[in-house]
Design an enzyme around this catalytic site. Structure first.
Site: not given
Ligand code: CP
Ligand code: NVA
Length: 287
Positions: A57, A84, A87, A180, A222, A267
């Site tokens: 990530r 993502h 997800q 989101d 999410c 997830r």
């Molecule tokens: N939805 C999601 O990816 O959550 P986190 O950022 O907590 O991993």
């Molecule tokens: N769009 C958000 C998603 C978090 C799971 C971010 O990138 O912060």
């Protein structure tokens, strides 16, 4: 490997790995050299020689692609600035659990229509035959190349793609309303986003615009979500801009329509399946 923070993705990969009999190791932003003192290519070669799979990530999509190119082991994208994908498996699993099927449903994303989650929903829905509406101000519409990619898949699956700033047009006939955060990790332009996105908040009025009967409409997020002022950011935004809710109202979040916590749990199940599918020789006993 986590350059950006995470609650769900980290916990899902960790618990799923343990359930499958693997031994997860966490490497955070301050733990390794990645990109700062050592190239992604060299890091990938080293990690690939020691680990059986790598979750990444971070910011750069190029970094996750280089890890995949040079590590020689499966690499799972746990979110970049652009995409993502893990997800999506949990999200469409949640949709299928609720409706029993995917094809022909309409999912409407309201908010920052060019963030990683919106991009991923647009393309994944197009692949799966789920109609995708992106309802966002023109400034936050998806990039033309992402739209083109979605259209290419939609032509094969029969999904209908609509990208609009018109709330009435975009909400009509929706089965799944998805939103989101307005400001993603790595961004900081709160003032601009609050101004642009306040009309695109998921609230009861937006739900009414769908015209969809009860039992045929759900709301997804999410997470994390700004639906009240119990967070530090939530309090800061209230003090600066006088709003107590951002992308989703507390009323909708806690309503019978909300599926965000089922989605979050999924997830773990879906990431377990992703790891088993890509490292099946390790996890699935031969019969
Ligand atoms: N939805 C999601 O990816 O959550 P986190 O950022 O907590 O991993
Ligand atoms: N769009 C958000 C998603 C978090 C799971 C971010 O990138 O912060």
């Amino acid at each position: 490997m986590f350059e950006k923070t995470s609650t769900r993705t980290r916990s899902a990969f960790t618990t799923a790995a343990i359930d499958l009999g693997a031994h997860p190791e966490f490497l955070g932003a301050n733990d390794i050299q990645l990109g700062k003192k050592e190239s992604v290519e060299d890091t990938a070669k080293v990690l690939g020689s020691m680990f059986d799979g790598i979750e990444f990530r971070g910011f750069s999509q190029k970094a996750v692609e280089q890890l995949a190119e040079f590590s020689g082991v499966p690499v799972w994208n746990g979110l970049t600035d652009e995409w993502h994908p893990t997800q999506m498996i949990a999200d469409f699993m949640t949709v299928k659990e609720n409706f029993g099927h995917l094809k022909g449903l309409t999912l409407t994303f309201m908010g920052d229509g060019r963030n990683n989650v919106a991009n991923s929903l647009l393309v994944t829905g197009a692949i799966l035959g789920v109609n995708i509406h992106i309802v966002a101000p023109k400034e936050l519409h998806p990039a033309p190349e992402i739209e083109a990619l979605a259209n290419k898949f939609a032509a094969e699956s029969g999904a209908h793609i609509l990208i609009t700033d018109d709330l009435d047009e975009g909400m009509k006939g929706t089965n799944i309303i998805y939103t989101d955060v307005w400001v993603s990790m790595g961004e900081s332009n709160w003032e601009e986003r609050v101004k642009l996105l306040t009309p695109y908040q998921v609230n009861m009025a937006a739900l009414k615009k769908t015209g969809t009967p009860d039992g045929q409409l759900i709301v997804m997020h999410c997470l994390p979500a700004f639906h009240d002022t119990t967070t530090e950011y939530g309090k800061e935004i209230e003090a600066k801009y006088g709003i107590t809710e951002m992308e989703i109202t507390d009323e909708v979040f806690r309503s019978k329509y909300g599926r965000q916590f089922e989605e979050a749990e999924n997830r773990m199940h879906s990431i377990k399946a992703i790891m088993a599918a890509t490292l099946g020789n390790l996890f699935i006993p031969r019969v």
